[in-house]
Design a protein around this motif. Structure first.
Motif, mmCIF file in Angstrom:
data_model
loop_
_atom_site.group_PDB
_atom_site.id
_atom_site.type_symbol
_atom_site.label_atom_id
_atom_site.label_comp_id
_atom_site.label_asym_id
_atom_site.label_seq_id
_atom_site.Cartn_x
_atom_site.Cartn_y
_atom_site.Cartn_z
ATOM 1 N N GLY A 77 2.096 -0.844 13.426
ATOM 2 C CA GLY A 77 1.454 -0.077 12.363
ATOM 3 C C GLY A 77 2.147 -0.282 11.039
ATOM 4 N N ILE A 78 1.359 -0.512 9.996
ATOM 5 C CA ILE A 78 1.905 -0.637 8.651
ATOM 6 C C ILE A 78 2.036 0.768 8.073
ATOM 7 C CG2 ILE A 78 1.537 -1.559 6.331
ATOM 8 C CD1 ILE A 78 -0.002 -3.888 7.650
ATOM 9 N N ALA A 79 3.283 1.130 7.736
ATOM 10 C CA ALA A 79 3.549 2.462 7.187
ATOM 11 C C ALA A 79 3.079 2.507 5.745
ATOM 12 C CB ALA A 79 5.045 2.773 7.278
ATOM 13 N N ARG A 80 2.455 3.571 5.373
ATOM 14 C CA ARG A 80 2.126 4.770 6.099
ATOM 15 C C ARG A 80 0.683 4.777 6.549
ATOM 16 N NH1 ARG A 80 5.052 7.427 1.348
ATOM 17 N NH2 ARG A 80 2.999 7.300 0.487
ATOM 18 N N ILE A 118 6.120 -1.144 10.594
ATOM 19 C CA ILE A 118 6.635 -2.020 9.552
ATOM 20 C C ILE A 118 6.294 -1.390 8.205
ATOM 21 C CG2 ILE A 118 4.547 -3.476 9.560
ATOM 22 C CD1 ILE A 118 6.499 -5.884 8.999
ATOM 23 N N SER A 119 7.277 -1.330 7.320
ATOM 24 C CA SER A 119 7.058 -0.772 5.992
ATOM 25 C C SER A 119 6.894 -1.911 4.999
ATOM 26 C CB SER A 119 8.247 0.105 5.588
ATOM 27 O OG SER A 119 8.066 0.576 4.263
ATOM 28 N N VAL A 120 5.770 -1.876 4.301
ATOM 29 C CA VAL A 120 5.477 -2.891 3.284
ATOM 30 C C VAL A 120 5.317 -2.167 1.954
ATOM 31 C CG1 VAL A 120 3.927 -4.745 2.561
ATOM 32 C CG2 VAL A 120 4.299 -4.309 5.004
ATOM 33 N N ILE A 121 6.106 -2.555 0.990
ATOM 34 C CA ILE A 121 6.020 -1.970 -0.351
ATOM 35 C C ILE A 121 5.044 -2.816 -1.160
ATOM 36 C CG2 ILE A 121 7.297 -1.318 -2.432
ATOM 37 C CD1 ILE A 121 8.124 0.153 0.221
ATOM 38 N N ARG A 122 4.025 -2.162 -1.700
ATOM 39 C CA ARG A 122 2.997 -2.896 -2.450
ATOM 40 C C ARG A 122 2.570 -2.149 -3.708
ATOM 41 N NH1 ARG A 122 -1.552 -6.738 -1.087
ATOM 42 N NH2 ARG A 122 -1.757 -7.655 -3.136
ATOM 43 N N ASN A 123 2.124 -0.894 -3.530
ATOM 44 C CA ASN A 123 1.639 -0.140 -4.682
ATOM 45 C C ASN A 123 2.813 0.299 -5.550
ATOM 46 O OD1 ASN A 123 -0.918 -0.461 -3.705
ATOM 47 N ND2 ASN A 123 -1.173 1.629 -3.013
ATOM 48 N N GLN A 124 2.690 0.074 -6.840
ATOM 49 C CA GLN A 124 3.745 0.430 -7.777
ATOM 50 C C GLN A 124 3.511 1.788 -8.414
ATOM 51 O OE1 GLN A 124 3.547 -2.979 -10.361
ATOM 52 N NE2 GLN A 124 4.836 -4.200 -9.005
ATOM 53 N N ALA A 150 1.154 5.684 -7.775
ATOM 54 C CA ALA A 150 0.436 6.486 -6.789
ATOM 55 C C ALA A 150 -0.978 6.770 -7.293
ATOM 56 C CB ALA A 150 1.174 7.799 -6.541
ATOM 57 N N GLY A 151 -1.862 7.056 -6.358
ATOM 58 C CA GLY A 151 -3.208 7.472 -6.706
ATOM 59 C C GLY A 151 -4.187 6.326 -6.793
ATOM 60 N N PRO A 152 -5.438 6.683 -7.112
ATOM 61 C CA PRO A 152 -6.511 5.697 -7.168
ATOM 62 C C PRO A 152 -6.218 4.563 -8.136
ATOM 63 C CG PRO A 152 -7.401 7.901 -7.166
ATOM 64 C CD PRO A 152 -5.911 8.030 -7.331
ATOM 65 N N PHE A 153 -6.665 3.384 -7.747
ATOM 66 C CA PHE A 153 -6.533 2.172 -8.546
ATOM 67 C C PHE A 153 -5.071 1.896 -8.901
ATOM 68 C CE2 PHE A 153 -10.587 4.300 -9.684
ATOM 69 C CZ PHE A 153 -11.412 3.529 -8.891
ATOM 70 N N ALA A 154 -4.197 2.152 -7.931
ATOM 71 C CA ALA A 154 -2.760 1.968 -8.129
ATOM 72 C C ALA A 154 -2.446 0.548 -8.574
ATOM 73 C CB ALA A 154 -2.013 2.292 -6.833
ATOM 74 N N ARG A 155 -1.470 0.450 -9.452
ATOM 75 C CA ARG A 155 -0.969 -0.867 -9.842
ATOM 76 C C ARG A 155 -0.241 -1.452 -8.644
ATOM 77 N NH1 ARG A 155 1.707 0.917 -14.078
ATOM 78 N NH2 ARG A 155 3.698 0.445 -13.145
ATOM 79 N N ARG A 156 -0.516 -2.705 -8.341
ATOM 80 C CA ARG A 156 0.056 -3.316 -7.143
ATOM 81 C C ARG A 156 0.878 -4.536 -7.507
ATOM 82 N NH1 ARG A 156 -3.904 -4.845 -3.181
ATOM 83 N NH2 ARG A 156 -4.617 -6.203 -4.812
ATOM 84 N N GLY A 157 1.897 -4.740 -6.714
ATOM 85 C CA GLY A 157 2.708 -5.935 -6.861
ATOM 86 C C GLY A 157 2.572 -6.791 -5.617
ATOM 87 N N ALA A 158 3.381 -7.812 -5.530
ATOM 88 C CA ALA A 158 3.392 -8.642 -4.327
ATOM 89 C C ALA A 158 3.931 -7.805 -3.173
ATOM 90 C CB ALA A 158 4.265 -9.865 -4.553
ATOM 91 N N PRO A 159 3.376 -7.946 -1.984
ATOM 92 C CA PRO A 159 3.872 -7.170 -0.850
ATOM 93 C C PRO A 159 5.281 -7.606 -0.466
ATOM 94 C CG PRO A 159 2.175 -8.724 -0.147
ATOM 95 C CD PRO A 159 2.254 -8.808 -1.635
ATOM 96 N N ALA A 160 6.119 -6.625 -0.156
ATOM 97 C CA ALA A 160 7.497 -6.903 0.261
ATOM 98 C C ALA A 160 7.804 -6.079 1.506
ATOM 99 C CB ALA A 160 8.472 -6.553 -0.859
ATOM 100 N N ILE A 161 8.312 -6.735 2.543
ATOM 101 C CA ILE A 161 8.688 -6.037 3.770
ATOM 102 C C ILE A 161 9.965 -5.256 3.488
ATOM 103 C CG2 ILE A 161 9.278 -6.275 6.216
ATOM 104 C CD1 ILE A 161 6.407 -7.284 5.455
ATOM 105 N N ALA A 162 9.926 -3.942 3.697
ATOM 106 C CA ALA A 162 11.109 -3.100 3.458
ATOM 107 C C ALA A 162 11.934 -2.945 4.731
ATOM 108 C CB ALA A 162 10.686 -1.728 2.928
ATOM 109 N N TRP A 163 11.274 -2.683 5.861
ATOM 110 C CA TRP A 163 11.970 -2.522 7.134
ATOM 111 C C TRP A 163 10.983 -2.606 8.283
ATOM 112 C CZ3 TRP A 163 9.960 1.653 9.658
ATOM 113 C CH2 TRP A 163 9.447 2.700 8.895
#
Length: 184
Positions: free
Chosen positions: A44-47, A68-74, A76-89
């Motif tokens: 499962g991709i958190a959260r 697996i935690s993937v950091i993507r949205n920079q 919060a909320g609708p139409f969030a600014r997104r960056g490249a996905p990065a595996i956190a843990w």
């Protein structure tokens, strides 16, 4: 990869309720069974992917379960600014998936980048097969998942998220037609 402006129509916010989530999980389980998929592991991709991952792990009695935690949205909320996905843990660890049939679960596939990053992280341990399953797929998704419950063209509000409104956009309850398209 589609740019954020291409992913969302920005006309409305599509609210999915728990009944629709349950129906989507039922449909995804049926699709996986219809294709003969018997997962050895659910990841499962958190959260957002944890609801689907937990449900499928229980329904398939999958012997291995991870997060697996993937950091993507920079933002919060609708139409969030997104960056490249990065595996956190990853818990418990990627080695769990060696030579396994792994179903990777998330809430939504916007452009497919998060699922692609998870597949790339899994590649070195050589799973037998990686299958992706999401509740919602954006119509403009450049790399669609293997399985999805509904197709959307705007930002989705899931029932586990706080209520939100963006620039006066209407929040509409999603209606599912037979095609899997979300309208409202």
């Amino acid at each position: 990869m589609a740019g954020d402006r291409e992913l969302w129509a920005r006309r409305r916010l599509i609210a999915l309720g728990w009944d629709q989530i349950g129906a989507g999980i039922d449909g995804l389980e049926a699709d996986l069974r219809r294709t003969g998929t018997t997962p050895d592991a659910i990841l499962g991709i958190a959260r957002g992917g944890l609801v689907l991952a937990t449900a499928l792990a229980n329904r398939f009695a999958a012997p291995r379960f991870g997060i697996i935690s993937v950091i993507r949205n920079q933002t919060a909320g609708p139409f969030a600014r997104r960056g490249a996905p990065a595996i956190a843990w990853v818990a418990p660890g990627l080695e769990l998936y060696a030579d396994q049939v792994v179903v990777v679960c998330d809430d939504i596939a916007g452009d497919g980048g998060t699922l692609r990053a998870v597949a790339a992280a899994l590649a070195p341990v050589r799973p037998r097969r990686i299958i992706s399953a999401v509740l919602a797929r954006n119509r403009a998704c450049a790399e669609p998942p293997d399985h999805w419950a509904i197709t959307v063209d705007d930002w989705v509000l899931f029932p586990w998220e706080p209520p939100s409104a963006e620039r006066g956009l209407p929040v509409v309850a999603a209606t599912l037609d037979g095609s899997g398209e979300a309208g409202g």
